[in-house]
Write a protein that holds these residues in place. Structure first.
Motif, mmCIF file in Angstrom:
data_model
loop_
_atom_site.group_PDB
_atom_site.id
_atom_site.type_symbol
_atom_site.label_atom_id
_atom_site.label_comp_id
_atom_site.label_asym_id
_atom_site.label_seq_id
_atom_site.Cartn_x
_atom_site.Cartn_y
_atom_site.Cartn_z
ATOM 1 N N ASP A 32 0.862 -1.173 0.000
ATOM 2 C CA ASP A 32 0.000 0.000 0.000
ATOM 3 C C ASP A 32 0.904 1.231 0.000
ATOM 4 O O ASP A 32 1.648 1.475 0.953
ATOM 5 C CB ASP A 32 -0.898 -0.023 1.237
ATOM 6 C CG ASP A 32 -1.883 1.145 1.265
ATOM 7 O OD1 ASP A 32 -1.716 2.082 0.466
ATOM 8 O OD2 ASP A 32 -2.802 1.117 2.112
ATOM 9 N N ASN A 34 0.317 4.181 0.523
ATOM 10 C CA ASN A 34 0.021 5.174 1.551
ATOM 11 C C ASN A 34 0.484 4.736 2.938
ATOM 12 O O ASN A 34 0.413 5.514 3.883
ATOM 13 C CB ASN A 34 -1.484 5.451 1.577
ATOM 14 C CG ASN A 34 -1.961 6.116 0.296
ATOM 15 O OD1 ASN A 34 -1.722 7.287 0.064
ATOM 16 N ND2 ASN A 34 -2.631 5.336 -0.553
ATOM 17 N N ASP A 379 -10.098 -3.712 2.857
ATOM 18 C CA ASP A 379 -9.804 -3.063 1.576
ATOM 19 C C ASP A 379 -10.387 -1.654 1.507
ATOM 20 O O ASP A 379 -9.760 -0.729 0.979
ATOM 21 C CB ASP A 379 -10.354 -3.906 0.417
ATOM 22 C CG ASP A 379 -9.563 -5.187 0.218
ATOM 23 O OD1 ASP A 379 -8.396 -5.238 0.638
ATOM 24 O OD2 ASP A 379 -10.119 -6.146 -0.359
ATOM 25 N N TYR A 380 -11.600 -1.499 2.065
ATOM 26 C CA TYR A 380 -12.253 -0.192 1.998
ATOM 27 C C TYR A 380 -11.439 0.854 2.757
ATOM 28 O O TYR A 380 -11.178 1.957 2.238
ATOM 29 C CB TYR A 380 -13.673 -0.283 2.568
ATOM 30 C CG TYR A 380 -14.426 1.019 2.482
ATOM 31 C CD1 TYR A 380 -15.240 1.292 1.387
ATOM 32 C CD2 TYR A 380 -14.327 1.985 3.484
ATOM 33 C CE1 TYR A 380 -15.934 2.500 1.294
ATOM 34 C CE2 TYR A 380 -15.013 3.190 3.402
ATOM 35 C CZ TYR A 380 -15.813 3.441 2.304
ATOM 36 O OH TYR A 380 -16.486 4.625 2.200
ATOM 37 N N GLN A 383 -8.161 1.914 1.186
ATOM 38 C CA GLN A 383 -8.282 2.797 0.027
ATOM 39 C C GLN A 383 -8.842 4.181 0.395
ATOM 40 O O GLN A 383 -8.843 5.083 -0.442
ATOM 41 C CB GLN A 383 -9.197 2.148 -1.015
ATOM 42 C CG GLN A 383 -8.610 0.873 -1.621
ATOM 43 C CD GLN A 383 -9.602 0.138 -2.501
ATOM 44 O OE1 GLN A 383 -10.600 0.714 -2.939
ATOM 45 N NE2 GLN A 383 -9.334 -1.134 -2.756
ATOM 46 N N CYS A 384 -9.321 4.322 1.633
ATOM 47 C CA CYS A 384 -9.875 5.615 2.071
ATOM 48 C C CYS A 384 -8.724 6.603 2.316
ATOM 49 O O CYS A 384 -7.775 6.295 3.042
ATOM 50 C CB CYS A 384 -10.703 5.429 3.339
ATOM 51 S SG CYS A 384 -11.385 6.972 3.998
ATOM 52 N N ARG A 385 -8.808 7.780 1.730
ATOM 53 C CA ARG A 385 -7.726 8.761 1.821
ATOM 54 C C ARG A 385 -8.043 9.911 2.776
ATOM 55 O O ARG A 385 -7.255 10.839 2.904
ATOM 56 C CB ARG A 385 -7.416 9.324 0.423
ATOM 57 C CG ARG A 385 -6.921 8.266 -0.561
ATOM 58 C CD ARG A 385 -5.592 7.691 -0.111
ATOM 59 N NE ARG A 385 -5.189 6.554 -0.914
ATOM 60 C CZ ARG A 385 -5.197 5.298 -0.498
ATOM 61 N NH1 ARG A 385 -5.611 5.010 0.725
ATOM 62 N NH2 ARG A 385 -4.807 4.315 -1.279
#
Length: 420
Positions: A32, A34, A379-380, A383-385
């Motif tokens: 990931d 991030n 996963d949610y 992917q949350c920024r």
């Protein structure tokens, strides 16, 4: 880091196919971008720690998977991280370790597993052939029994004498009294009441079973099941979580929450959250929480941030501890995962699928043991920024009560408080 995979661990699968499946499990790791790159290097250290435990315990499949996963991460996947260039020293050290230690060990494991799988496969084929031969022999015996039955029925029908003398009608028609010899013939007539009852009925003096009894005996012979279980075949029934894609059990000392609430009491009285890292070890494919490491931190009524994480890593390296999640208080709220908690826990669960988030709510005297839902929430959130407190959808649920924990009331938690 781990997704569900099919467990192809039976002896009836060709050796090369089983090795291909292990290699697939070893490649199941993603980066990931991030996530801080240092977290991956930290995770790699713990990955090797677990792989070495598996190797010592003789769990060669899981050891092979983790060594392969380590090489996949640091030879291939980590290069995709935008901060990869900032860790050159670590890269050099890891590349040297891979070349000198991990790769040779992995290749030895590959050869050992392939030999083991080949032996199991040959045993399976031999067993299958032996069963085929036995089945053919059973079929031949059934055919021989059918032939014997036909012969018995044929012999039985020809041996039963007529119940009425052949010349009886002549005697009646002529109106003559039967002579002594003729009466002797009548003595051979067998009337219904003369038949014996029971399973082994036969004609007197004939030694032959009556048709009904004969057919019952034949049915008993032809319908009897062979004693050999045809479903038996050699197998390699392993339930290792890395191979099967399931979560390993995590054992939690029974006094964990009580001890943590006591060390958090000063903060709780001021309505400030307290957090700690859950650490422990791997044994026999199960995870055991043994320590709470309380780092230097800054807390608010609804959040807690750790500082100087390198101190945590130093302690873990000295004591060979694995990160198994985190624990924190909700001084005035119930036990749940807030939006900030979800993101905090995501970084733990990505690195360790079994990682727990334990939430203590002293005001309500409740405790929650949570994980992100593996097939959606993880996963949610990854992917949350968004950062800080922000809304998330509630359906489908993003987190759930952990089902893979066991409370161990015999074990006692240990505390390493780095705040002092």
């Amino acid at each position: 880091m781990s997704k569900a995979v099919n467990n192809m661990s039976m002896g009836d699968v060709e050796p090369q196919e089983r090795m291909k499946h292990l290699s697939h499990c070893g490649n199941l790791i993603e980066v990931d971008k991030n996530m801080p790159v240092t977290r991956y290097y930290r995770s790699g250290t713990e990955m090797l720690r677990m792989a070495n435990v598996y190797l010592r315990e003789g769990n060669h499949e899981n050891a092979f998977i983790l060594y392969l996963r380590y090489m996949t991460l640091f030879i291939e996947k980590i290069r995709q991280h935008p901060d990869y260039g900032s860790v050159k020293a670590e890269v050099r050290d890891i590349n040297r370790k891979i070349k000198d230690e991990i790769m040779p060990t992995t290749e030895k494991l590959r050869a050992k597993l392939l030999t083991h799988y080949q032996r199991e496969y040959e045993q399976f084929l031999a067993s299958k052939e032996a069963e085929r031969v036995k089945e053919l022999e059973r079929e031949r015996e059934r055919e021989r029994e059918r032939q014997r039955q036909k012969e018995r029925e044929k012999a039985g029908s020809s041996a039963i004498p007529s119940l009425i003398p052949a010349n009886l009608h002549v005697l009646i028609d002529e109106g003559n009294q039967p002579s002594a010899p003729d009466l002797g013939l009548l003595d051979q007539v067998v009337y219904p009441n003369d038949f014996p009852t029971g399973a082994n009925r036969s004609l007197p003096g004939s030694g032959l079973l009556l048709p009904a009894a004969s057919e019952a005996a034949a049915d008993k012979t032809t319908n009897s099941k062979p004693s050999f279980d045809r479903n038996q075949k050699p197998s390699y029934n392993r339930t290792d979580s890395l191979l099967a894609g399931s979560l390993r059990l995590v054992y939690v000392p029974g006094d964990t929450m009580e001890v943590f609430l006591k060390l958090a009491l000063a903060n709780t009285s001021k309505n400030i959250e307290t957090c700690g890292v859950l650490a422990g070890h791997l044994s026999q494919n199960q995870l055991y929480i043994t320590h709470i490491i309380t780092p230097q931190q800054q807390g608010t009524p609804d959040s807690c941030n750790t500082m100087h994480e390198e101190q945590i890593f130093d302690v873990q390296d000295q004591m060979q501890l694995i990160t198994l999640g985190w624990i924190h208080t909700h001084p005035t709220q119930t036990a749940f995962l807030s939006s900030v908690d979800l993101h905090t826990h995501c970084s733990y669960q990505i690195m360790m699928p079994e990682a727990l988030a334990i939430v203590c709510a002293p005001k309500y005297n409740t405790t929650g043991f949570f994980i992100l839902t593996p097939h959606y929430g993880l996963d949610y959130i990854a992917q949350c920024r968004q950062s800080g407190f922000h809304p998330h959808p509630n359906d489908p649920p993003l987190f759930m009560e952990a089902q893979h924990i066991r409370m161990d009331n015999q074990a006692k938690i240990k505390v390493i408080d780095l705040r002092r």
